[in-house]
Enzyme design. Structure first.
Site, short mmCIF file in Angstrom:
data_model
loop_
_atom_site.label_atom_id
_atom_site.label_comp_id
_atom_site.label_asym_id
_atom_site.label_seq_id
_atom_site.Cartn_x
_atom_site.Cartn_y
_atom_site.Cartn_z
N ASP A 11 20.39 -37.37 55.15
CA ASP A 11 21.29 -36.38 55.74
C ASP A 11 20.44 -35.28 56.38
O ASP A 11 19.54 -34.72 55.75
CB ASP A 11 22.18 -35.78 54.64
CG ASP A 11 23.26 -34.87 55.20
OD1 ASP A 11 24.44 -35.17 54.99
OD2 ASP A 11 22.91 -33.84 55.82
N ASP A 108 25.27 -37.03 61.40
CA ASP A 108 24.01 -36.59 60.81
C ASP A 108 23.62 -37.28 59.51
O ASP A 108 22.76 -36.81 58.79
CB ASP A 108 23.96 -35.06 60.67
CG ASP A 108 24.31 -34.56 59.29
OD1 ASP A 108 25.22 -35.14 58.67
OD2 ASP A 108 23.66 -33.61 58.83
N GLU A 109 24.25 -38.45 59.22
CA GLU A 109 23.85 -39.14 57.99
C GLU A 109 23.99 -40.65 58.11
O GLU A 109 24.77 -41.15 58.92
CB GLU A 109 24.66 -38.63 56.80
CG GLU A 109 26.15 -38.73 56.98
CD GLU A 109 26.92 -38.18 55.78
OE1 GLU A 109 26.74 -38.70 54.67
OE2 GLU A 109 27.70 -37.23 55.98
P1 TTP Z 1 26.62 -31.49 57.08
O1 TTP Z 1 25.57 -32.53 56.81
O2 TTP Z 1 27.73 -31.33 56.09
O3 TTP Z 1 25.95 -30.05 57.22
P2 TTP Z 1 24.56 -29.64 57.85
O4 TTP Z 1 23.77 -30.81 58.32
O5 TTP Z 1 24.82 -28.59 58.88
O6 TTP Z 1 23.84 -28.91 56.64
P3 TTP Z 1 23.17 -29.58 55.36
O7 TTP Z 1 21.73 -29.15 55.43
O8 TTP Z 1 23.88 -28.96 54.20
O9 TTP Z 1 23.35 -31.06 55.46
O10 TTP Z 1 27.29 -31.74 58.47
C1 TTP Z 1 26.55 -32.21 59.59
C2 TTP Z 1 27.00 -31.54 60.87
O11 TTP Z 1 28.38 -31.76 61.07
C3 TTP Z 1 26.82 -30.03 60.86
O12 TTP Z 1 25.54 -29.63 61.32
C4 TTP Z 1 27.91 -29.56 61.73
C5 TTP Z 1 28.98 -30.61 61.64
N1 TTP Z 1 30.10 -30.12 60.81
C6 TTP Z 1 31.22 -29.58 61.42
O13 TTP Z 1 31.29 -29.54 62.66
N2 TTP Z 1 32.24 -29.11 60.65
C7 TTP Z 1 32.19 -29.14 59.27
O14 TTP Z 1 33.13 -28.68 58.60
C8 TTP Z 1 31.02 -29.70 58.64
C9 TTP Z 1 30.92 -29.76 57.13
C10 TTP Z 1 30.02 -30.17 59.45
MG MG Z 2 23.50 -32.46 57.10
#
Ligand code: TTP
Ligand code: MG
Length: 368
Positions: A11, A108-109
C-alpha cells in the site's frame, strides 16, 4: 495442514499527496492536503494528506473547510486523478514484474502471492520496496502474512515506509491486541455493534463464541469475523479482475436547482468518465446518475443501452434522460455520473449483436 501460504500486500504511503510532492519537492516536510479544487474556502473533501498534516487530525473524507479550521497553515492542492493513475501504473509494473500471482486492489494497493518464490518474505519485500522507490521516488508499506487479510492488516502496522512480517505464531502478540475495525470488512456499523457486545479487540472477537456472533450478525458474516480474528482466511488472489463500473461525482459550490448549471455539470462528468474509460480500454452499457439534495437525501437513476459505449456524448445523453426522471424542485448538493456493466472495449463489437432487444425504462426487455 496445507503448506503455509505467503501473501504480500503493498500500500503506497499518503499516495495522492506523495505524488504531488514529486512535482513540488519544495513542499516536503510540510502539511499538504489534497482534495477538491485545492481551495479550502470552497466545498470539497480531503482525499488524503501528508503525515505532517495528519498530525493536526486531518483525515480522508473530511470536508476541506473542517481541514482548514484544524490546519489553516497547510498547503491545499487540487485532486489530479490522471496524474495519480500514471504513478499507480508505475508501481504496479514493478509488482507485476515479480513472477507471482498479482491482484489489483485499486489505485494504491495490490497483492502478490509469493508462496512459490525462493527467498524469505522479508528480502522479497525489501527488494520490491527498493525498486518501487527507484522507479517512482515513492515509498510504500508492505505486509507479508499467510493470507490476504493478515497481509493487509500487516501493511498498515508500520506506516509509512513500513515492512511487517506476520507468521501464524504472531497472531496472539501482534494481531489480537488490535481494534476490530482493523479487520478489512469491519466497517463503522459492525464496529459499533461489536462494541455494544463488549468486543473491542481482535483477540476478544477471536474468543467470542460463534453462536453469539451469529445471533447478532447472521451466520455468514459471523463466520467471516470469527475466522478472520483467528487468522483464518483462505481466499485466493483474484487475478484479471475487471472493474465493474467507473464514476465521477462533484459537489456544487452552492446548492442549486438551476437546470442549465446541472446539465453543464452532467456534461463535464460524462466527459471525465468517458476519458477514464478510454484511458483504461473499457466501455459500459449501464449509464446512471446520482443526485444528492441539499438535505442529503440521495437517489440514483440508470438506464441500460443496447450497446456498450465510451462515447462522452452518448453517456451524456443517457445521463440527461436519467435526469429527466427526477424532480428538481429541491436544490441539489451533489451530482454524479456512473457507467456500469463494463467490458473491455475490444469486446465492444461482440456486444452489438443483440437482436430482439429494446430499451424499456431501466430494463432491457424482449421485444414482443
Ligand atoms: P489510502 O491508502 O487509504 O491512503 P493513503 O495512501 O493516502 O495513506 P496511507 O499512507 O495511510 O496509505 O488511500 C489511497 C489513496 O486513495 C489516497 O492517497 C487518496 C485516495 N482516497 C480518497 O480519495 N478518499 C478516501 O476516503 C481515501 C481513504 C483515500
Ligand atoms: Mg495508501
Amino acid at each position: 495442514m496445507p503448506p503455509e501460504r505467503r501473501i504480500l500486500h503493498l500500500d503506497m504511503d499518503a499516495f495522492f499527496a506523495s505524488v504531488e510532492l514529486l512535482r513540488r519537492p519544495d513542499l516536503k516536510g510540510k502539511p499538504v492536503i489534497v482534495g477538491g479544487r485545492g481551495d479550502p474556502t470552497r466545498r470539497g473533501v480531503v482525499t488524503t494528506a501528508t503525515y505532517e498534516a495528519r498530525a493536526f487530525g486531518i483525515r480522508s473524507g473530511m470536508p476541506l473547510r473542517t481541514a482548514a479550521r484544524l490546519c489553516p497553515g497547510a498547503v491545499y492542492l487540487p485532486t489530479d486523478f490522471a496524474e495519480y493513475l500514471r504513478w499507480s501504473r508505475r508501481f504496479k509494473a514493478v509488482m507485476k514484474s515479480v513472477p507471482a500471482l498479482f491482484e489489483d486492489r485499486g489505485i494504491d494497493e495490490a497483492f502478490l502471492d509469493i508462496s512459490e518464490l525462493h527467498g524469505d518474505g522479508r528480502s522479497i519485500a525489501r527488494d520490491i520496496k527498493r525498486r518501487v522507490l527507484e522507479e517512482t521516488g515513492l515509498t510504500c508499506s508492505i505486509g507479508v502474512a499467510p493470507n490476504k487479510l493478515l497481509a493487509k492488516i500487516a501493511s498498515e502496522l508500520d506506516k509509512p515506509d513500513g515492512l511487517t512480517i506476520i507468521g501464524e505464531g504472531d497472531l496472539e502478540a501482534r494481531i489480537w491486541p488490535l481494534e476490530v475495525r482493523r479487520i478489512p470488512g469491519v466497517g463503522p456499523k459492525a464496529n459499533e455493534r461489536l462494541a455494544a457486545m463488549g468486543i473491542r479487540t481482535i483477540g476478544e472477537l477471536a474468543a467470542s463464541p460463534r453462536a453469539r456472533l451469529a445471533a447478532r450478525f447472521g451466520r455468514a458474516y459471523a463466520a467471516f469475523l470469527h475466522d478472520a480474528a483467528n487468522g483464518r482466511h483462505d481466499r485466493p488472489l483474484v487475478t484479471g479482475r475487471e472493474p465493474k463500473s467507473r464514476s465521477r461525482e462533484t459537489t456544487f459550490q452552492e446548492d442549486t436547482n438551476d437546470r442549465q448549471a446541472i446539465l453543464r455539470t452532467l456534461g463535464r462528468l460524462a466527459r471525465q468518465v468517458a476519458e477514464e474509460l478510454r484511458d483504461r480500454g473499457y466501455a459500459g452499457r449501464t449509464i446512471g446518475i446520482k443526485l444528492r439534495y441539499a438535505d442529503f437525501e440521495t437517489l440514483t437513476r440508470d438506464r441500460t443501452l443496447l450497446e456498450a459505449t465510451d462515447d462522452p456524448l452518448v453517456i451524456r445523453a443517457a445521463a440527461v434522460e436519467c435526469l429527466a426522471r427526477v424532480a428538481l424542485r429541491r436544490k441539489v448538493r451533489l451530482l454524479g455520473v456512473r457507467v456500469g456493466s463494463l467490458m473491455p472495449a475490444g469486446a465492444l463489437q461482440a456486444s452489438l449483436d443483440l437482436p430482439g432487444l429494446r430499451i424499456a425504462g431501466d430494463e432491457l426487455q424482449e421485444t414482443p
